[in-house]
Scaffold this motif. Structure first.
Motif, short mmCIF file in Angstrom:
data_model
loop_
_atom_site.label_atom_id
_atom_site.label_comp_id
_atom_site.label_asym_id
_atom_site.label_seq_id
_atom_site.Cartn_x
_atom_site.Cartn_y
_atom_site.Cartn_z
N LEU A 27 -12.15 -94.84 -80.31
CA LEU A 27 -12.27 -93.90 -79.19
C LEU A 27 -11.72 -94.46 -77.87
CD1 LEU A 27 -15.85 -92.61 -80.01
CD2 LEU A 27 -13.74 -91.28 -80.19
N PRO A 28 -10.46 -94.83 -77.81
CA PRO A 28 -9.91 -95.29 -76.53
C PRO A 28 -9.94 -94.18 -75.49
CG PRO A 28 -8.16 -95.00 -78.14
CD PRO A 28 -9.45 -94.87 -78.89
N LEU A 29 -10.26 -94.54 -74.26
CA LEU A 29 -10.34 -93.56 -73.18
C LEU A 29 -8.93 -93.21 -72.70
CD1 LEU A 29 -12.19 -92.02 -71.15
CD2 LEU A 29 -12.02 -94.03 -69.65
N LEU A 30 -8.62 -91.91 -72.66
CA LEU A 30 -7.31 -91.44 -72.22
C LEU A 30 -7.29 -91.03 -70.76
CD1 LEU A 30 -6.41 -89.21 -75.30
CD2 LEU A 30 -5.71 -91.58 -74.89
N ALA A 31 -8.37 -90.42 -70.31
CA ALA A 31 -8.44 -89.97 -68.92
C ALA A 31 -9.89 -89.67 -68.58
CB ALA A 31 -7.59 -88.72 -68.70
N SER A 32 -10.19 -89.72 -67.29
CA SER A 32 -11.55 -89.39 -66.87
C SER A 32 -11.54 -88.91 -65.43
CB SER A 32 -12.47 -90.61 -66.99
OG SER A 32 -12.06 -91.65 -66.11
N GLY A 33 -12.47 -88.05 -65.13
CA GLY A 33 -12.66 -87.58 -63.77
C GLY A 33 -14.12 -87.38 -63.49
N ARG A 34 -14.47 -87.49 -62.23
CA ARG A 34 -15.87 -87.27 -61.87
C ARG A 34 -15.97 -86.68 -60.48
NH1 ARG A 34 -19.44 -92.32 -62.06
NH2 ARG A 34 -18.48 -92.49 -64.12
N ILE A 35 -16.92 -85.79 -60.35
CA ILE A 35 -17.24 -85.22 -59.05
C ILE A 35 -18.69 -85.56 -58.77
CG2 ILE A 35 -17.40 -83.10 -57.68
CD1 ILE A 35 -15.25 -81.91 -59.49
N THR A 36 -18.92 -86.31 -57.72
CA THR A 36 -20.26 -86.76 -57.37
C THR A 36 -20.71 -86.14 -56.04
OG1 THR A 36 -19.33 -88.72 -56.29
CG2 THR A 36 -19.98 -88.95 -58.59
N ARG A 37 -21.99 -86.25 -55.78
CA ARG A 37 -22.61 -85.77 -54.54
C ARG A 37 -22.38 -84.26 -54.36
NH1 ARG A 37 -21.12 -90.03 -49.87
NH2 ARG A 37 -22.82 -88.93 -48.83
N ILE A 38 -22.43 -83.53 -55.48
CA ILE A 38 -22.34 -82.07 -55.40
C ILE A 38 -23.57 -81.56 -54.66
CG2 ILE A 38 -22.32 -79.92 -56.75
CD1 ILE A 38 -20.94 -81.53 -59.01
N GLY A 39 -23.36 -80.66 -53.74
CA GLY A 39 -24.44 -80.17 -52.90
C GLY A 39 -24.52 -80.88 -51.58
N ALA A 40 -23.77 -81.97 -51.45
CA ALA A 40 -23.66 -82.68 -50.16
C ALA A 40 -22.17 -82.71 -49.82
CB ALA A 40 -24.26 -84.08 -50.28
N GLN A 41 -21.63 -83.89 -49.58
CA GLN A 41 -20.20 -84.04 -49.35
C GLN A 41 -19.56 -84.51 -50.65
OE1 GLN A 41 -18.28 -83.47 -46.31
NE2 GLN A 41 -20.13 -82.24 -46.05
N ALA A 42 -19.23 -83.56 -51.51
CA ALA A 42 -18.75 -83.88 -52.85
C ALA A 42 -17.47 -84.70 -52.81
CB ALA A 42 -18.53 -82.60 -53.64
N VAL A 43 -17.36 -85.62 -53.76
CA VAL A 43 -16.20 -86.51 -53.87
C VAL A 43 -15.64 -86.40 -55.28
CG1 VAL A 43 -15.40 -88.90 -53.75
CG2 VAL A 43 -17.20 -88.10 -52.18
N PHE A 44 -14.32 -86.19 -55.39
CA PHE A 44 -13.65 -86.02 -56.67
C PHE A 44 -12.68 -87.17 -56.89
CE2 PHE A 44 -10.43 -83.16 -59.13
CZ PHE A 44 -10.84 -83.72 -60.33
N SER A 45 -12.77 -87.79 -58.05
CA SER A 45 -11.78 -88.80 -58.42
C SER A 45 -11.28 -88.51 -59.83
CB SER A 45 -12.38 -90.21 -58.36
OG SER A 45 -13.44 -90.36 -59.28
N TRP A 46 -10.00 -88.81 -60.05
CA TRP A 46 -9.39 -88.63 -61.37
C TRP A 46 -8.70 -89.92 -61.76
CZ3 TRP A 46 -10.13 -85.21 -65.06
CH2 TRP A 46 -9.25 -85.18 -66.14
N ASN A 47 -9.10 -90.45 -62.91
CA ASN A 47 -8.59 -91.75 -63.36
C ASN A 47 -8.76 -92.82 -62.29
OD1 ASN A 47 -7.87 -90.85 -65.92
ND2 ASN A 47 -5.80 -90.27 -65.29
N GLY A 48 -9.90 -92.75 -61.59
CA GLY A 48 -10.24 -93.75 -60.59
C GLY A 48 -9.63 -93.56 -59.24
N ASN A 49 -8.80 -92.54 -59.08
CA ASN A 49 -8.13 -92.30 -57.80
C ASN A 49 -8.73 -91.08 -57.11
OD1 ASN A 49 -6.13 -94.37 -58.24
ND2 ASN A 49 -5.18 -92.98 -59.72
N PRO A 50 -9.05 -91.19 -55.82
CA PRO A 50 -9.62 -90.05 -55.11
C PRO A 50 -8.63 -88.90 -55.02
CG PRO A 50 -9.09 -91.82 -53.59
CD PRO A 50 -8.90 -92.37 -54.96
N VAL A 51 -9.15 -87.67 -55.13
CA VAL A 51 -8.34 -86.47 -55.00
C VAL A 51 -8.57 -85.92 -53.60
CG1 VAL A 51 -7.88 -84.16 -55.89
CG2 VAL A 51 -8.50 -86.02 -57.47
N ALA A 52 -7.61 -86.13 -52.71
CA ALA A 52 -7.80 -85.85 -51.28
C ALA A 52 -7.93 -84.36 -51.00
CB ALA A 52 -6.64 -86.44 -50.48
N GLU A 53 -7.22 -83.52 -51.76
CA GLU A 53 -7.20 -82.10 -51.44
C GLU A 53 -8.43 -81.35 -51.97
OE1 GLU A 53 -4.63 -82.49 -55.25
OE2 GLU A 53 -5.15 -83.66 -53.46
#
Length: 370
Positions: A27-53
């Motif tokens: 099960l090698p990891l191909l890609a990942s994304g996470r959105i944290t602090r939903i309900g506050a100032q949510a932060v989105f990153s994809w493959n470890g890089n922040p998504v500014a837009e």
């Protein structure tokens, strides 16, 4: 060359994660994304890089749409074989990974009152995938399953039998996180794995699990994810008489009481500042400091309680966002437990997504065999 892949979606109370694994044994990891602090100032990153837009005011629905969009955008040579979902509540019926058929989804919808912050979000992700990819296999992995075989003394409430017979009992949650901890202890700490372990999943949702030889013996959450430790916005254990007082004397509607206990209590209720520990640590206000102190004290008290359930403590394992990243929180909790016989302290990074992927790989492979 097209490769088969497994998409894993993990919806938390203030976060949403997506991971794509190649559908092969390791099960090698191909890609990942996470959105944290939903309900506050949510932060989105994809493959470890922040998504500014990314819009920081996104809700869970918007977060899900963003993650699915980015997953589709990255799928150059993937063929999705299955989608695995973390389902918070499996009730008394679902104790192992399960194909999410319409009948199963109907049963899971009946459990929404037991996990109102999580179950709707989990199921919304299933329905979204079913609408866009109706032929795609979807598999549910349940947070309650790891605690399924607790002894009766750790399952029951001191209530009449006719109520216990109607499903009022302690289920426990964060089971996929604890299952991963047990997995990693065997792999990386084999000398500790057979022992008496208290695992502390500390995040916006927080609980403890007492494990013996890698099996769950007791846990702090009960019938719902409100019980046990105080959390980001949830009250944790509370005198039931407080709820009756809110209903009878303060004349609050049941829906309003649920909102207070689930969304306005815990760290945000104590501090009046934030449910986010990082914000509280940076604030330095009297109220923020008190909220942190309260959280650490309750965690230490409940760790001692869990140690009773397994006859001692050989190791304390921290995991989850707070458990992994807030060193000062870990230190405060350890200092409060210094009166106990010396025990190991470990930090294991949570990886519920890989645990789900392993279950999906096993189940989907079984399904496609002739």
């Amino acid at each position: 060359m097209t490769m088969n892949a497994i998409l894993v979606l993990n919806a938390g109370s203030s976060s949403l994660k997506a991971s794509v694994f190649e559908a092969v044994a390791d099960l090698p990891l191909l890609a990942s994304g996470r959105i944290t602090r939903i309900g506050a100032q949510a932060v989105f990153s994809w493959n470890g890089n922040p998504v500014a837009e990314f819009p920081t005011t996104v809700d869970h629905g918007g977060a899900l749409r963003e993650l699915l969009t980015w997953t589709e955008r990255s799928a150059n040579d993937w063929h999705l074989q299955a989608v695995g979902h973390r389902i918070v509540h499996g009730g008394e019926v679902f104790s192992s990974p399960t194909m999410l058929t319409p009948q199963v989804l109907h049963q899971l919808e009946t459990l929404i009152p037991l996990a109102p912050l999580h179950q709707p979000t989990c199921l919304a992700a299933v329905y979204a995938i079913a609408q866009s990819h109706p032929d795609l296999m979807q598999i549910g992995c349940f947070d309650t399953a790891f605690h399924k075989y607790h002894a009766p003394v750790f399952q029951h409430y001191a209530l009449p039998k006719y109520l216990r017979d109607q499903g009022i009992r302690r289920y426990g949650f964060h089971g996929l996180s604890y299952e991963w901890v047990a997995h990693e202890l065997v792999r990386k700490h084999p000398q500790i794995a057979p022992g008496r372990i208290v695992a502390a999943h500390l995040g916006n949702g927080a609980s403890l699990c007492a494990m013996l030889a890698g099996k769950s013996v007791d846990t702090t959450m009960g019938m719902t994810a409100l019980d046990g430790l105080p959390m980001g916005t949830r009250c944790g254990c509370i005198d039931p008489g407080v709820v009756l007082y809110m209903l009878r004397v303060l004349n609050l509607k049941a829906e309003r009481v649920e909102q207070i206990l689930s969304c306005e209590s815990g760290l945000v209720g104590l501090s009046g500042v934030s449910h986010d520990v990082q914000n509280l640590l940076e604030s330095g206000s009297t109220e923020a400091n008190f909220a942190i102190q309260f959280f650490c004290t309750m965690a230490a008290q409940h760790i001692a309680r869990m140690a009773v359930s397994i006859g001692g403590l050989d190791a304390l394992v921290f995991t989850g966002g707070i458990g992994e990243h807030a060193a000062s929180i870990r230190t405060q909790i350890k200092e409060m437990l210094s009166f106990l016989v010396p025990f190991e302290v470990l930090v294991i990074s949570a990886n519920e997504e890989r645990m789900i992927a392993e279950h999906c790989w096993t189940l989907s492979t079984q399904q496609v065999r002739p």
